[in-house]
Scaffold this motif. Structure first.
Motif, PDB file in Angstrom:
ATOM      1  N   GLU A  94      28.013   6.231 -68.959  1.00 51.87           N
ATOM      2  CA  GLU A  94      27.852   4.862 -68.462  1.00 51.87           C
ATOM      3  C   GLU A  94      29.222   4.272 -68.160  1.00 51.87           C
ATOM      4  O   GLU A  94      30.106   4.272 -69.014  1.00 51.87           O
ATOM      5  CB  GLU A  94      27.124   4.023 -69.498  1.00 51.87           C
ATOM      6  CG  GLU A  94      26.783   2.614 -69.024  1.00 51.87           C
ATOM      7  CD  GLU A  94      26.029   1.830 -70.076  1.00 51.87           C
ATOM      8  OE1 GLU A  94      24.785   1.886 -70.079  1.00 51.87           O
ATOM      9  OE2 GLU A  94      26.690   1.170 -70.901  1.00 51.87           O
ATOM     10  N   ALA A  95      29.367   3.768 -66.947  1.00 52.63           N
ATOM     11  CA  ALA A  95      30.650   3.198 -66.530  1.00 52.63           C
ATOM     12  C   ALA A  95      30.445   1.805 -65.956  1.00 52.63           C
ATOM     13  O   ALA A  95      29.427   1.531 -65.312  1.00 52.63           O
ATOM     14  CB  ALA A  95      31.314   4.092 -65.486  1.00 52.63           C
ATOM     15  N   VAL A  96      31.418   0.944 -66.189  1.00 51.12           N
ATOM     16  CA  VAL A  96      31.388  -0.418 -65.674  1.00 51.12           C
ATOM     17  C   VAL A  96      32.360  -0.516 -64.513  1.00 51.12           C
ATOM     18  O   VAL A  96      33.515  -0.082 -64.606  1.00 51.12           O
ATOM     19  CB  VAL A  96      31.786  -1.435 -66.771  1.00 51.12           C
ATOM     20  CG1 VAL A  96      31.807  -2.849 -66.197  1.00 51.12           C
ATOM     21  CG2 VAL A  96      30.837  -1.345 -67.952  1.00 51.12           C
ATOM     22  N   SER A  97      31.891  -1.076 -63.407  1.00 45.83           N
ATOM     23  CA  SER A  97      32.763  -1.321 -62.259  1.00 45.83           C
ATOM     24  C   SER A  97      32.702  -2.803 -61.918  1.00 45.83           C
ATOM     25  O   SER A  97      31.631  -3.407 -61.952  1.00 45.83           O
ATOM     26  CB  SER A  97      32.333  -0.475 -61.057  1.00 45.83           C
ATOM     27  OG  SER A  97      31.016  -0.797 -60.664  1.00 45.83           O
ATOM     28  N   GLY A  98      33.843  -3.363 -61.613  1.00 44.68           N
ATOM     29  CA  GLY A  98      33.884  -4.794 -61.349  1.00 44.68           C
ATOM     30  C   GLY A  98      33.627  -5.585 -62.620  1.00 44.68           C
ATOM     31  O   GLY A  98      33.906  -5.133 -63.728  1.00 44.68           O
ATOM     32  N   GLU A  99      33.084  -6.747 -62.475  1.00 45.02           N
ATOM     33  CA  GLU A  99      32.858  -7.625 -63.628  1.00 45.02           C
ATOM     34  C   GLU A  99      31.630  -7.220 -64.431  1.00 45.02           C
ATOM     35  O   GLU A  99      31.653  -7.173 -65.648  1.00 45.02           O
ATOM     36  CB  GLU A  99      32.704  -9.073 -63.146  1.00 45.02           C
ATOM     37  CG  GLU A  99      33.977  -9.679 -62.575  1.00 45.02           C
ATOM     38  CD  GLU A  99      35.023  -9.892 -63.632  1.00 45.02           C
ATOM     39  OE1 GLU A  99      34.675 -10.138 -64.806  1.00 45.02           O
ATOM     40  OE2 GLU A  99      36.228  -9.823 -63.289  1.00 45.02           O
ATOM     41  N   THR A 100      30.543  -6.910 -63.731  1.00 44.76           N
ATOM     42  CA  THR A 100      29.286  -6.702 -64.453  1.00 44.76           C
ATOM     43  C   THR A 100      28.512  -5.465 -64.024  1.00 44.76           C
ATOM     44  O   THR A 100      27.559  -5.079 -64.690  1.00 44.76           O
ATOM     45  CB  THR A 100      28.364  -7.925 -64.259  1.00 44.76           C
ATOM     46  OG1 THR A 100      28.138  -8.131 -62.858  1.00 44.76           O
ATOM     47  CG2 THR A 100      28.997  -9.177 -64.862  1.00 44.76           C
ATOM     48  N   SER A 101      28.892  -4.851 -62.925  1.00 46.00           N
ATOM     49  CA  SER A 101      28.107  -3.735 -62.404  1.00 46.00           C
ATOM     50  C   SER A 101      28.202  -2.519 -63.330  1.00 46.00           C
ATOM     51  O   SER A 101      29.286  -2.094 -63.716  1.00 46.00           O
ATOM     52  CB  SER A 101      28.614  -3.359 -61.014  1.00 46.00           C
ATOM     53  OG  SER A 101      27.885  -2.271 -60.504  1.00 46.00           O
ATOM     54  N   VAL A 102      27.063  -1.956 -63.692  1.00 43.70           N
ATOM     55  CA  VAL A 102      26.995  -0.787 -64.577  1.00 43.70           C
ATOM     56  C   VAL A 102      26.394   0.377 -63.802  1.00 43.70           C
ATOM     57  O   VAL A 102      25.360   0.235 -63.139  1.00 43.70           O
ATOM     58  CB  VAL A 102      26.146  -1.075 -65.834  1.00 43.70           C
ATOM     59  CG1 VAL A 102      26.049   0.178 -66.698  1.00 43.70           C
ATOM     60  CG2 VAL A 102      26.751  -2.222 -66.625  1.00 43.70           C
TER      61      VAL A 102
END
Length: 380
Positions: free
Chosen positions: A114-122
């Protein structure tokens, strides 16, 4: 929706891009996740101007791509960055940037990352194999020093140091006597900074040529013999450094590198400045009070800034939820090289051998060959 692949690689430093390149050559699908906005961000964004590769170029090349013949023996930072960018382009390595891995779990015979991109996108990435390529230098380390929070001057880690320009005519203490600490002290002094360095542990001091000869001789001679030669050459060049506050370890430099991962200091001119008094040497810090630092010797000195060249730590244990019996509690491999790179459940690590770029290349090739072999066996 989860993105599926065969191999998920976490980290786009030299270890990650080398592993991806080796997999690409074997036609094994893979995805590289990188939290920063570029590959090799430690080199591009968090290294000082005068940095060069401390080892000869033949020990620093990534798999299947030697440095050009006209490249200097000891490649400067800009040259190495150019080499890495060419490597990524040649082997069609395409990291997904801005992906900060939050967790990696092994479920149902697959790794779910699981990776987070930007502020909230998972985003979710699923693969049969997982390669941890975040390396040993993932998070800066600054030791706890009593009173440091109240220090009136500037405090920075070596990854934030660029050059000595901003410190001209100031008194600066460098904490840490590894290669970065010694070279930063040298650089500061060249900018007219009143420079001091805190040296806590015994260190071997060699020239880059001594190291180059030693690495060649290790192909033919036992480590003890090479250590004896290196120590004799060091003593001949530098004499007894204990009178300047630099103690020498009882074990040899190549033995220590092999067994403890402690590298010798490759002198860039720092020792001459220490001998002339241009760079002062102090022991470990005791505590800080205002602008004054007191050392364990009892001596108290005022400084305008402190540069902590105290290394890094891994962050693996923060996000890897199933270690596949590969990592210890400190986030380093349980097994020593050369058996450190493979765990259970399709888990691998690249760049954790404490052997620099040479070790990274070996890890990448071993991992790619092993995964390809497993896949071929399944298909047959």
């Amino acid at each position: 929706m989860a993105q599926e692949t065969v191999v998920v690689i976490v980290g786009a430093g030299p270890a990650g891009i080398a592993t991806s390149a080796c997999l690409n050559r074997l036609s094994v699908p893979n995805v590289v996740l990188e939290r920063e906005d570029c590959c090799a961000s430690l080199w591009k964004n968090r290294s000082y101007d005068r940095l060069k590769l401390h080892l000869a170029k033949q020990y620093c090349q990534l798999p299947n791509m030697p440095f050009p013949d006209d490249a200097p023996t000891f490649v400067p930072k800009s040259g190495f960055i150019h080499y890495l960018d060419n490597y990524v382009s040649r082997y069609k390595v395409n990291p997904l940037y801005g992906r900060s891995v939050r967790s990696a779990v092994y479920e149902g015979g697959r790794w779910r990352v699981e990776a987070v991109s930007g502020e909230t996108s998972v985003e979710m990435f699923v693969g049969r194999f997982l390669v941890v390529a975040t390396g040993e230098n993932s998070e800066r380390f600054v030791p706890k020093v009593v009173g440091l929070e109240g220090f009136g001057g500037g405090v920075l880690h070596s990854c934030e140091y660029v050059n000595g320009e901003r410190f001209r005519d100031k008194d600066v203490l460098v904490v840490g006597s590894g290669n970065s600490g010694m070279e930063i002290a040298f650089d500061l002094s060249n900018y007219g900074v009143q420079t001091a360095i805190s040296i806590r542990s015994p260190v071997h001091v060699l020239t880059k040529e001594m190291v180059q000869v030693g690495m060649y001789l290790l192909k033919w001679l036992p480590c003890s013999a090479v250590d004896g030669i290196a120590q004799s050459l060091s003593k001949l060049k530098y004499g007894d450094l204990s009178q300047y506050g630099i103690r020498t370890p009882t074990k040899g430099p190549f033995y220590l590198k092999r067994t403890t991962a402690r590298s010798p200091v490759i002198d860039v001119g720092t020792i001459d400045k220490i001998k002339t008094g241009e760079i002062r040497v102090f022991p470990s810090l005791s505590h800080v009070k205002g602008d004054t630092i007191e050392f364990v010797s009892g001596k108290a000195v005022r400084f305008d800034a402190i540069v902590f060249a105290t290394g890094y730590r891994t962050t693996v244990r923060k996000w890897l939820k199933d270690d596949g019996d590969l990592f210890n509690d400190n986030g380093m491999p349980k097994q020593r090289p050369p058996n450190h790179w493979k765990g259970n459940k399709g888990l691998y690590c690249a760049g954790f051998s404490s052997s620099g770029l040479f070790g990274i290349s070996q890890d990448a090739e071993n991992i790619a060959k092993d995964i390809s072999t497993i896949l071929n066996q399944k298909n047959n």
